[in-house]
Design a protein around this motif. Structure first.
Motif, PDB file in Angstrom:
ATOM      1  N   HIS A 267      -7.022  -7.660  13.402  1.00 10.83           N
ATOM      2  CA  HIS A 267      -6.684  -8.339  12.160  1.00 10.83           C
ATOM      3  C   HIS A 267      -5.361  -7.794  11.635  1.00 10.83           C
ATOM      4  O   HIS A 267      -5.025  -6.620  11.833  1.00 10.83           O
ATOM      5  N   PHE A 268      -4.622  -8.674  10.924  1.00 11.04           N
ATOM      6  CA  PHE A 268      -3.246  -8.366  10.569  1.00 11.04           C
ATOM      7  C   PHE A 268      -2.977  -8.715   9.117  1.00 11.04           C
ATOM      8  O   PHE A 268      -3.678  -9.538   8.508  1.00 11.04           O
ATOM      9  N   VAL A 269      -1.948  -8.080   8.571  1.00  6.58           N
ATOM     10  CA  VAL A 269      -1.554  -8.337   7.193  1.00  6.58           C
ATOM     11  C   VAL A 269      -1.103  -9.794   7.077  1.00  6.58           C
ATOM     12  O   VAL A 269      -0.316 -10.276   7.882  1.00  6.58           O
ATOM     13  N   GLU A 271      -2.722 -12.572   7.553  1.00  3.85           N
ATOM     14  CA  GLU A 271      -3.202 -13.550   8.528  1.00  3.85           C
ATOM     15  C   GLU A 271      -3.783 -14.769   7.819  1.00  3.85           C
ATOM     16  O   GLU A 271      -4.326 -14.690   6.725  1.00  3.85           O
ATOM     17  N   GLU A 520       1.699  -7.934  11.646  1.00  2.00           N
ATOM     18  CA  GLU A 520       1.765  -6.583  11.079  1.00  2.00           C
ATOM     19  C   GLU A 520       0.362  -5.983  11.071  1.00  2.00           C
ATOM     20  O   GLU A 520      -0.565  -6.525  10.464  1.00  2.00           O
ATOM     21  N   LYS A 522      -2.803  -3.934  10.145  1.00  2.00           N
ATOM     22  CA  LYS A 522      -3.305  -3.436   8.870  1.00  2.00           C
ATOM     23  C   LYS A 522      -3.260  -1.914   8.827  1.00  2.00           C
ATOM     24  O   LYS A 522      -3.028  -1.320   7.768  1.00  2.00           O
ATOM     25  N   THR A 523      -3.471  -1.296   9.972  1.00  2.00           N
ATOM     26  CA  THR A 523      -3.301   0.155  10.107  1.00  2.00           C
ATOM     27  C   THR A 523      -2.288   0.399  11.216  1.00  2.00           C
ATOM     28  O   THR A 523      -2.517  -0.027  12.356  1.00  2.00           O
TER      29      THR A 523
END
Length: 658
Positions: A267-269, A271, A520, A522-523
């Motif tokens: 998962h991504f910033v 999304e 991007e 998330k971590t």
């Protein structure tokens, strides 16, 4: 648009014959009852010998906008040969004034009919805009379907390879059979509204005001509102009901919201995804007749900034050039590059940057790169900022910044998408500075690249492998953008760690050239114990790929969209003041591994020279290489900065990569 009433003689008998024996007597009677009225309410009629082409059009459908001028050109071309064009608008959301404005904007002079009750669309069996019907002199339908194959949703070819409508007209005029009497229309659905319920007191579990508006506000309206790149605004009930069935179709086809990362991998910033529950509510709303609901249930529209998205104005604002770039009304516009000198005489640390298109209706995406002076201390390829429709600008983490050396220039890479009307654009970038003493981490963009592949004709799954195995100490990866062209099919990224451990980081199973996503994490990914980042890029060069310009070509590296690229941009953060130039030492290799590695290096040198050394003098000069390689790869191989690449420099670069 002219409001002249055209005289009629036998319209009813013409329509009765419309389906040439393929309709029942009952349907023929219904056809005889049709009335064609223009946007001012006047009856529009033609004589029985000239009613030949009926075009279903919508004012906001992207394909109807692109094809409107083309239909007028065909109407002009065949006017002297007895062919008459008639436009029909069956969209409930399009008002007569909007239809008139559409005709004016796209220079359509043939008459336009407002099909308010959708009876004409029902009689013809029209389902999409644009969709055309060719009628012969006896009133028989001889062609139904698309205009040509140049444009499809998400597909824009340089020119059509099949001219279906024109072929049908030529056949009609020459007395021959139409070569292909029916093709599939691929435009926007005409939402049928026979069950439309607008009574606020209607009792139903799902209404627009109470349920659907909030879903659209969260997932769609950021792009689908006035002034943004999306072609229609989904901000009020009267507009949305006309797009109801189309909304569900693009959700089910995964075309909207645009997002291509596999959620099972990561998962991504930022999304985008439409939850199943939200999708099902939209389907239920459609099944129940799209009721509006109670006015007090309607949520307030979110507020969006039309300009800079950070809390302050930028410290510097820079335009791509001092005059607009003109985007043509249709066709394919190759990537445009504009170089700007910001006149920066001192180093700058950039904590945030944002690109704002001058004309969001034609700017598909834009990237701004830094081109540093030769010999300057600089890491990576110079990525500064990018604009992709619907993605919010994101600043770097606290204390993180990009270094822009004094004397650098900025390169704007622009991807324009024609929308049916000529338009001008001046895109800008704004930058926010940070004091050097406040920077804890330097951020730069690295490149994974393979430019030595060749994709055979007709292959559905040609895989190119890329890897990066050298990272600065204590570095972290913040995000990544894969980049291919029209044959790009999928992208895979994994981190290989000691002991054979493999960590999947990103899967893009259905890559779409139209959406250049920045993924991007998330971590951020700690690279300290990563032996290599392994990437697999696949290409589809078969006829089954609707984007493929020519499945019969051998395809190799190149800047043009009909050529290909295998690139991944990824951001790396390193502690400032640390050993910036030192990378992890490669592990000791066995004699067999060293021999194999040397063989691969020499193969790399041979392939590089074969593809780049066009004059075969044993030296690769900058002008011999593609533009993209000049900008992103040349300086990394040209170690002595003399503007030439020799075999030893290729070996050195290959040794670091392999």
């Amino acid at each position: 648009m002219s409001t002249t009433v055209l005289r009629i003689s036998i319209i009813c008998s013409l329509l009765a014959c419309l389906f040439a024996g393929n309709v029942s007597a009952a349907n023929a009677v219904a056809l005889q009852q049709l009335t064609f009225r223009g946007t001012a309410g006047q009856v529009i009629s033609v004589d029985g010998s000239a009613f030949n082409v009926v075009c279903f059009l919508g004012t906001e459908c992207p394909l109807a906008r692109l094809y409107g001028p083309r239909l007028q050109r065909l109407a002009d071309e065949y006017a002297d040969r007895g062919v008459v064009f008639l436009g029909v608008n069956s969209n409930v959301q399009d008002s007569p004034a909007e239809i008139d404005e559409y005709a004016k904007k796209y220079a359509i002079e043939f008459p336009m009919v407002k099909d308010a009750d959708q009876s004409i669309a029902d009689a013809f069996g029209a389902t999409r805009t644009p969709e055309v019907f060719v009628i012969d002199a006896d009133g028989a339908m001889v062609y139904q379907g698309r205009i040509d194959d140049q444009y499809e949703p998400g597909v824009s070819r340089a020119e059509p390879t099949q001219n279906d409508l024109q072929d049908a007209i030529e056949a009609l005029l020459s007395g021959n059979a139409v070569p292909e009497p029916r093709t599939t229309s691929v435009g926007c659905l005409i939402t049928r509204t026979e069950k439309l319920k607008t009574n606020e007191s209607v009792s139903t579990p799902v209404t627009f005001n109470a349920d659907i508006a909030s879903i659209l506000n969260e997932h769609c309206v950021e792009c689908h509102r006035s002034g943004e790149i999306a072609p229609m605004a989904l901000t009020d009930y009267d507009e949305v009901v006309g797009w109801g069935q189309m909304i569900l179709e693009v959700i089910d086809q995964k075309r909207m919201p645009p997002w291509h990362a596999d959620p099972d991998i990561g998962h991504f910033v930022g999304e985008r995804k439409m939850p199943q529950e939200a999708r099902d509510k939209i389907a239920t709303w459609l099944d129940n007749g799209m009721p509006q609901g109670n006015a007090e249930d309607l949520p307030t529209l979110p507020s969006w900034s039309g300009g800079w998205q950070f809390s302050s104005e930028p410290d510097v604002e820079i335009a791509m050039r001092d005059r607009p770039f003109t985007v043509p009304a249709e066709g394919v516009v190759e990537y445009q590059y504009f170089v700007v000198d910001p006149q920066w005489t001192e180093d700058r640390w950039i904590r945030a940057a944002q690109v704002i298109p001058g004309n969001a209706s034609v700017v598909h995406h834009a990237i701004v790169f830094v081109r540093p002076p030769d010999g300057s201390r600089f890491h990576g390829i110079g990525w500064m900022a990018a604009y992709v429709p619907g993605q919010r600008a994101v600043g770097l983490p606290d204390g993180h910044a990009r270094l822009v050396p004094a004397g650098s220039k900025l390169v704007f890479q622009m991807h324009y998408t024609p929308n049916g009307q000529q338009a001008d654009d001046i895109t800008r970038v704004g930058v926010w500075d940070i004091a050097a003493d406040d920077v804890s981490h330097e951020v730069f963009t690295q490149l994974a690249i393979d430019h030595e592949f060749e994709i055979p004709p007709g292959v559905r799954d040609h895989v190119v492998e890329m890897s990066v195995d050298s990272f600065p100490p204590n570095s972290r990866m913040l995000g990544i953008t894969p980049h291919m062209h029209l044959r790009g099919k999928s992208f895979w990224l994994q981190a290989n760690r000691p002991g054979g451990q493999v960590k999947p980081l990103l899967s893009v199973p259905h890559y779409d050239f139209n959406w250049q996503h920045w993924y991007e994490f998330k971590t951020p990914i700690d690279l300290s114990d990563v032996e290599s980042l392994q990437m697999s890029v696949s290409f589809d060069n078969s006829a089954r790929n609707p984007f493929n310009p020519n499945p019969n070509d051998f395809v190799s590296w190149g800047d043009q969209t009909w050529e290909e690229m295998a690139i991944a941009f990824f951001d790396v953060a390193i502690p400032r003041g640390g050993p910036h130039y030192r990378v992890q030492k490669p592990k000791a290799l066995s004699q067999r591994q060293r021999t194999e590695r040397e063989k691969r290096i020499e193969e790399h040198v041979t392939q590089f020279m074969a593809s780049m050394d066009t004059n075969r003098d044993g030296i690769v000069e900058r002008d011999e290489t593609p533009v993209t390689f000049q900008r992103f790869g040349f300086r990394h191989v040209d170690r002595n900065r003399d503007g030439k690449i020799e075999c030893d420099e290729i070996r050195t670069a290959a040794a670091e990569r392999l």
